[in-house]
Write a protein that holds these residues in place. Structure first.
Motif, PDB file in Angstrom:
ATOM      1  N   TYR A 116      -1.838   6.457  -5.991  1.00 51.15           N
ATOM      2  CA  TYR A 116      -3.136   5.864  -5.682  1.00 51.15           C
ATOM      3  C   TYR A 116      -3.692   6.354  -4.349  1.00 51.15           C
ATOM      4  CZ  TYR A 116      -2.677   2.334  -9.385  1.00 51.15           C
ATOM      5  OH  TYR A 116      -2.554   1.698 -10.588  1.00 51.15           O
ATOM      6  N   TYR A 117      -5.012   6.373  -4.265  1.00 49.22           N
ATOM      7  CA  TYR A 117      -5.702   6.415  -2.990  1.00 49.22           C
ATOM      8  C   TYR A 117      -6.074   4.971  -2.647  1.00 49.22           C
ATOM      9  CZ  TYR A 117      -6.034  11.472  -2.847  1.00 49.22           C
ATOM     10  OH  TYR A 117      -5.725  12.804  -2.778  1.00 49.22           O
ATOM     11  N   ALA A 118      -5.831   4.561  -1.417  1.00 53.30           N
ATOM     12  CA  ALA A 118      -6.073   3.181  -0.995  1.00 53.30           C
ATOM     13  C   ALA A 118      -7.191   3.148   0.033  1.00 53.30           C
ATOM     14  CB  ALA A 118      -4.798   2.581  -0.412  1.00 53.30           C
TER      15      ALA A 118
ATOM     16  N   ASN B 145      -1.836   7.643   6.606  1.00 46.61           N
ATOM     17  CA  ASN B 145      -1.430   8.488   5.491  1.00 46.61           C
ATOM     18  C   ASN B 145      -2.696   9.140   4.930  1.00 46.61           C
ATOM     19  OD1 ASN B 145      -0.974   8.855   2.366  1.00 46.61           O
ATOM     20  ND2 ASN B 145       1.082   8.775   3.278  1.00 46.61           N
TER      21      ASN B 145
ATOM     22  N   VAL C  35       0.589   4.141  -2.894  1.00 45.76           N
ATOM     23  CA  VAL C  35       0.378   5.557  -2.551  1.00 45.76           C
ATOM     24  C   VAL C  35       1.488   6.401  -3.158  1.00 45.76           C
ATOM     25  CG1 VAL C  35       0.418   7.208  -0.630  1.00 45.76           C
ATOM     26  CG2 VAL C  35      -1.015   5.153  -0.494  1.00 45.76           C
TER      27      VAL C  35
ATOM     28  N   ILE D  73       0.838  -1.203   0.000  1.00 48.54           N
ATOM     29  CA  ILE D  73       0.000   0.000   0.000  1.00 48.54           C
ATOM     30  C   ILE D  73       0.870   1.249   0.000  1.00 48.54           C
ATOM     31  CG2 ILE D  73      -1.747   1.285   1.284  1.00 48.54           C
ATOM     32  CD1 ILE D  73      -2.712  -1.319  -0.192  1.00 48.54           C
ATOM     33  N   LYS D  74       1.961   1.238   0.733  1.00 50.58           N
ATOM     34  CA  LYS D  74       2.887   2.379   0.718  1.00 50.58           C
ATOM     35  C   LYS D  74       3.390   2.655  -0.692  1.00 50.58           C
ATOM     36  CE  LYS D  74       4.817   2.444   5.400  1.00 50.58           C
ATOM     37  NZ  LYS D  74       6.060   2.308   6.207  1.00 50.58           N
TER      38      LYS D  74
ATOM     39  N   ASN E 163      -3.633   9.546   2.043  1.00 49.60           N
ATOM     40  CA  ASN E 163      -4.147   8.836   0.870  1.00 49.60           C
ATOM     41  C   ASN E 163      -4.643   7.428   1.193  1.00 49.60           C
ATOM     42  OD1 ASN E 163      -3.121  11.136  -0.346  1.00 49.60           O
ATOM     43  ND2 ASN E 163      -2.426  10.039  -2.150  1.00 49.60           N
ATOM     44  N   VAL E 164      -4.652   7.073   2.469  1.00 46.21           N
ATOM     45  CA  VAL E 164      -5.166   5.769   2.899  1.00 46.21           C
ATOM     46  C   VAL E 164      -6.404   6.000   3.760  1.00 46.21           C
ATOM     47  CG1 VAL E 164      -4.705   3.650   4.181  1.00 46.21           C
ATOM     48  CG2 VAL E 164      -2.876   4.714   2.840  1.00 46.21           C
TER      49      VAL E 164
END
Length: 201
Positions: free
Chosen positions: A59-61, A76, A55, A51-52, A78-79
């Motif tokens: 990306y948005y996760a 984060n 991002v 996921i890191k 974006n998470v």
């Protein structure tokens, strides 16, 4: 509106991800003891490195799940830990998966929703092997490994496919066969997720 309220700008690439634990069955099932399915559970934090990297690639996760044990440990902007969010709803579950660029998860039900929307998928920690969706090039699988305790080695894919092990659905079956079910490492998950993302590009 939902994506905007979650802080996701229009047109942003999105990945939905999920890791199975036993919380959902414990909360919603009328069967008292689902422990025989615990071999399917995984640790959500094994997905942090992948996921890191996503991002970092823009990306948005969105972490999915109706009921989950733990918060996602990496914070984060974006998470979005949607599984722990007040915005959670059955409709939003469907909508978010329908809007994602691809889906990362385990075989637990939500992967079928992603399949319904024809989303590319990475399914990690798949077990048993027999039940992988094998009809689409959109799906990447990595399987849990099976450690043969007495011989102190992992079974090969061929040994699994050529035996009943590929269809075991009960924890006791693995125990009787002298097998320990071993989760994918964070490195293995990272590798398959990034390979999928790069192939999609």
């Amino acid at each position: 509106m939902l994506l905007r309220n979650m802080g996701i700008p229009p047109g942003s690439p999105i990945v939905c991800f999920h890791a199975r634990d036993n919380s959902f069955l414990n909360a919603y099932s009328t069967i008292e003891d689902w422990a025989y399915h615990d071999y399917r559970d995984v640790d959500i934090d094994n997905y942090v490195p992948a996921i890191k990297e996503l991002v970092a690639r823009g990306y948005y996760a969105i972490r999915m799940g109706k009921v989950v044990k733990n918060f996602f440990s990496w914070n984060n902007p974006n998470v979005i830990d949607y599984a722990m969010s007040f915005r959670k709803s059955d409709f939003a579950d469907m909508y978010l998966i329908s809007r994602c660029n691809f889906y990362i998860g385990t075989a637990c039900g939500l992967d079928s929703v992603a399949a319904l929307f024809r989303k590319p998928q990475v399914v990690s920690n798949m077990t048993p092997m027999k039940y992988a969706f094998a009809w689409s090039l959109n799906y990447f699988y990595i399987f849990k490994r099976l450690w043969l305790i007495q011989e102190k080695r992992f079974l090969t894919f061929r040994e699994m496919i050529d035996s009943e092990v590929a269809g075991y659905l009960h924890l006791m079956q693995y125990k009787k066969a002298g097998l320990e079910v071993v989760d994918n490492t964070s490195e293995e998950i990272f590798d398959v997720v990034i390979e999928k993302e790069e192939r999609m590009r």
